[in-house]
Design an enzyme around this catalytic site. Structure first.
Site, PDB file in Angstrom:
ATOM      1  N   LYS A  70     -34.311  20.784  82.597  1.00 39.32           N
ATOM      2  CA  LYS A  70     -34.101  21.299  83.948  1.00 39.32           C
ATOM      3  C   LYS A  70     -34.189  22.820  83.935  1.00 39.32           C
ATOM      4  CE  LYS A  70     -30.660  20.998  87.700  1.00 39.32           C
ATOM      5  NZ  LYS A  70     -29.299  20.481  88.032  1.00 39.32           N
ATOM      6  N   SER A 145     -29.374  17.873  92.270  1.00 40.36           N
ATOM      7  CA  SER A 145     -30.302  18.958  92.005  1.00 40.36           C
ATOM      8  C   SER A 145     -31.219  18.711  90.802  1.00 40.36           C
ATOM      9  CB  SER A 145     -29.539  20.262  91.783  1.00 40.36           C
ATOM     10  OG  SER A 145     -28.715  20.188  90.639  1.00 40.36           O
ATOM     11  N   SER A 169     -25.243  16.012  90.658  1.00 33.94           N
ATOM     12  CA  SER A 169     -26.622  16.483  90.481  1.00 33.94           C
ATOM     13  C   SER A 169     -27.426  15.705  89.458  1.00 33.94           C
ATOM     14  CB  SER A 169     -26.610  17.970  90.090  1.00 33.94           C
ATOM     15  OG  SER A 169     -26.212  18.759  91.189  1.00 33.94           O
TER      16      SER A 169
END
Length: 464
Positions: A70, A145, A169
């Protein structure tokens, strides 16, 4: 879209890593990965950056296993965008501890996956790079996210992604993309490398992996644990199953998937104890989480910006269970924060005593099915609000309260969580649950989830 994933990209990681010791097989895997990304990425849009060059030789026990990270998590030699519309292009000089550990074991970082600006949304998009789409239907969101990582794994563009979770997330995009994720016990894995300048949050923010199946998560856990790895249980499990005792904060479509899962769960041989889990959902849980989160994230925001965010009362009015508490935390009242931390410690002890008789808790990740891409009603440099309202049996809920209703109380506990796919909605989009284990007992939790995944006659995330 997922039906065409080449078999070489969907094998269990244990088998893949063993085969990567052969130079020809490793090159074949990287070539298949490169072709898959070239084919699917224009539709899914999961990456900030990619490199698919196969390492020249196998190294370490992971033999050059390709992993993605990420793009809020530092990886040496890669710039971090944090999902911003005007990101820095300066490469990080050092990796986050977990990434460094994986690379030290022989993994190869082959991509940085997308996130919303500063990981502050449950959809993954900005004006610079566009939207990350759900690989099961690009009209729908992949969540956020860690939406880029979940979409990349679900679509066969990544074998393993390293993401992060604060208020869902990891869990939310995994649930909507039909993959699994592990959020370790708070403090169980190093949480450095997620913020610029070496900053870090003291609570809630955790790094964790996203994979296609539970066994892949267990394989990674064993690799990182080394000699301490191995199964911890005999296969006899007792779980507390969330059972609503009134109108539930769920859409009808999500409730249908949940009820089907609850009915089938008994067939797995796991002992199920229905439980409304009322202590988890007290208003105090949402207040404590929001104020602690707001206090700690507020330290990263200049005071004038915090004041401006609090001055606009409409987001807090729409989100009394989430944003209102976060904005209170932005006041940075040290005495109140210390009291909140003490109250959180009490809440955690009470939960440990209340749920001592079960091995895990099982409850929804969210009461919503994945929805079509939404535009925010306001967007101030990535700090967004949404006027979208969702109809649930418990009444209408706006965006942030609807999406955090089940995730926030679990985050407050600080216990490990595995996200497990359990079915699909009427649009063919997956939906998952969160399985919450005891602190420090990740391996036992993974064993339990592997049992459910193997025995449950439902979508497992491995169909092609």
């Amino acid at each position: 879209m997922t039906v065409d994933i080449p078999e070489i990209l969907t094998r269990p990681l244990r088998e893949t890593v063993a085969e990567l010791a052969d130079d020809t097989t490793r090159e074949t895997l990287y070539r298949a990965l490169r072709a898959r990304r070239e084919d699917v990425e224009p539709v899914v849009n999961a990456f900030e950056a990619r490199r698919e060059q196969s390492p020249r030789a196998a190294k370490g026990p992971l033999n050059g296993l390709p992993v993605t990270v990420k793009d809020q998590i530092a990886a040496e030699g890669w710039p971090r965008t944090f999902g911003l519309e005007r990101p820095s292009r300066r490469a990080d000089r050092a990796s986050a501890s977990i990434v460094a550990r994986l690379v030290g074991l022989g993994a190869e970082v082959t991509g940085k996956t997308a996130l919303p600006p500063n990981a502050l949304d449950f959809q993954t998009f900005n004006r610079r790079r566009g939207r990350t789409s759900n690989p099961h239907d690009p009209r729908f969101t992949a969540g956020g996210s860690s939406g880029g990582g979940a979409a990349a794994v679900a679509s066969g563009m990544s074998l393993l992604d390293i993401g992060a979770d604060l208020a869902g997330s990891l869990r939310l995009p995994a649930a909507w993309c039909g993959v699994t994720s592990l959020t370790p016990t708070e403090g169980g894995w190093p949480a450095d490398g997620m913020l610029p300048g070496g900053q870090r949050l003291q609570h809630f923010a955790r790094i964790g992996p996203i994979a296609r199946r539970v066994d892949d998560l267990a394989f990674l856990w064993d690799c990182l644990a080394g000699a301490e790895a191995g199964k911890e249980t005999s296969g006899s499990y007792r779980i507390g199953l969330w059972t609503p005792d009134g109108p539930a904060p769920m859409e009808a479509a999500a409730r249908t998937v949940w009820d089907g899962f609850s009915t089938r769960l008994a067939a797995t041989g796991v002992t199920v104890e229905p439980d409304p889990m009322r202590p988890l959902f007290k208003p105090e849980s949402y207040r404590l989480f929001g104020e602690i989160m707001g206090y700690e994230t507020g330290a990263l925001i200049p005071a004038p910006i915090r004041w401006l965010l609090r001055r606009d009362r409409s987001p807090a009015r729409r989100s009394p269970g989430f944003l209102a508490h976060v904005h209170t935390g932005y006041r940075r009242d040290g005495t109140r924060h210390a009291d909140n931390l003490a109250r959180m410690a009490v809440a955690r002890r009470e939960a440990a005593a209340r749920f001592d008789g079960v091995d895990a808790l099982v409850l929804p990740v969210t009461g919503l099915c994945a929805f079509r891409h939404l535009d925010p009603s306001s967007d101030r440099a990535g700090v967004r609000d949404y006027a979208q309202r969702f109809d649930t049996a418990a009444g209408p809920l706006f965006y942030f309260d609807a999406l955090t209703r089940f995730a926030v109380p679990v985050t407050l506990l600080g216990w490990p969580v595995v996200t497990l796919p359990i079915g699909r909605d009427a649009n063919g989009i997956p939906l998952g649950v969160q399985v919450v284990g005891k602190p420090g007992r990740e391996r036992a939790l993974l064993d339990l989830c592997a049992t459910i995944e193997t025995r449950l006659p439902a979508y497992s995330g491995t169909e092609r």
